[in-house]
Scaffold this active site. Structure first.
Site, mmCIF file in Angstrom:
data_model
loop_
_atom_site.group_PDB
_atom_site.id
_atom_site.type_symbol
_atom_site.label_atom_id
_atom_site.label_comp_id
_atom_site.label_asym_id
_atom_site.label_seq_id
_atom_site.Cartn_x
_atom_site.Cartn_y
_atom_site.Cartn_z
ATOM 1 C CB VAL A 60 -0.643 -0.032 1.299
ATOM 2 C CG1 VAL A 60 -1.710 1.280 1.252
ATOM 3 C CG2 VAL A 60 -1.660 -1.260 1.095
ATOM 4 C CB ILE A 88 4.284 1.016 4.299
ATOM 5 C CG1 ILE A 88 3.822 0.385 5.160
ATOM 6 C CG2 ILE A 88 3.988 2.373 3.665
ATOM 7 C CD1 ILE A 88 2.424 0.309 4.925
ATOM 8 C CE LYS A 89 4.337 0.236 -4.529
ATOM 9 N NZ LYS A 89 3.364 0.001 -5.868
ATOM 10 C CB ILE A 90 8.749 4.297 1.182
ATOM 11 C CG1 ILE A 90 8.028 3.727 2.400
ATOM 12 C CG2 ILE A 90 9.395 5.560 1.306
ATOM 13 C CD1 ILE A 90 7.353 4.372 3.027
#
Ligand code: E4P
Length: 222
Positions: A60, A88-90
């Site tokens: 996400v 978590i997409k960073i």
């Protein structure tokens, strides 16, 4: 090789998991928009579906407007609390790298995304991100090398035995899937349509017709 579905549409995620046994999901703001749901609704609906599927990771992406590590860490922490499946997409830039190091140290798994060169892919490996996502299609859309640099990323990760898994992203066709597999990438992520295209070959249809004719001859003698 793991197959991740590149979509935030719950019906597609269900089909991918239940019918094809795919290994995970990646989303991004474009996919959330395509789901037709507000961001929090879309990810909470996905979280509810995967709640009993502990080995089915869902990437996400944080708000792309966040431009400093503190805000990125804050949002990533809030999203991560919604589901143990969430990774978590960073974005892989200065602030994103600072944020991802802090998140990984805190036990929050990250997917370092928007990678477009081998150089960019090194820090995600050094900070032990769960995933790094080199994009292919976006570069090829503009005539640049899309797949070759992915081989360099795979070679670099092998050179230093990085434990970060490589997700080849923005895949547009079956050839890119097979090339990613030949290079030894860990995961590909693309749309259901691209996967299902890769399951098809006109020679398979031709072969079925030949076998059907033979079957019918055997059965009827005609
Ligand atoms: C996956 O993590 C990426 O966000 C995605 O593959 C980007 O490519 P797209 O333009 O096909 O969504």
């Amino acid at each position: 090789m793991k197959y991740f579905l590149d979509s935030a549409k719950l019906d597609e995620i269900k089909l991918a998991y239940e019918q094809y046994g795919f290994d995970g999901v990646t989303t991004n703001p474009k996919h959330i928009m395509a789901s037709g749901k507000p961001f929090m609704t879309a990810i909470k609906d996905i979280a509810a579906y995967v709640a009993d599927k502990p080995d089915f990771p869902v990437s996400v992406e944080i708000n792309p407007h966040l431009d400093n590590a503190d805000d990125m860490v804050k949002m990533a922490t809030d999203i991560s609390a919604l589901s143990s499946n969430f990774v978590i997409k960073i974005p892989t830039n200065k602030e994103g790298i600072k944020a991802a190091r802090r998140l990984e140290h805190a036990g929050i798994r990250t997917n370092m995304t928007l990678v477009f060169s081998p150089a960019q892919a090194i820090m995600p490996g050094k900070l032990h991100a769960k995933y790094v996502s080199p994009f292919v299609g976006w570069k090829e859309d503009y005539g640049d090398d899309g797949m070759n640099y992915v081989k360099d990323v795979v070679d670099i990760y092998r050179n230093y035995d990085f434990d970060t898994e490589i997700i080849v992203a923005a895949i547009r066709n079956a050839k890119q899937i097979q090339q990613a597999a030949i290079y030894g990438a860990d995961i590909v992520t693309c749309s259901l349509a691209v996967y299902e295209n890769s399951f098809y070959n006109p020679y398979t249809d031709l072969g079925l017709q030949i076998f059907q004719d033979a079957w019918d001859h055997t059965e009827t003698g005609d």
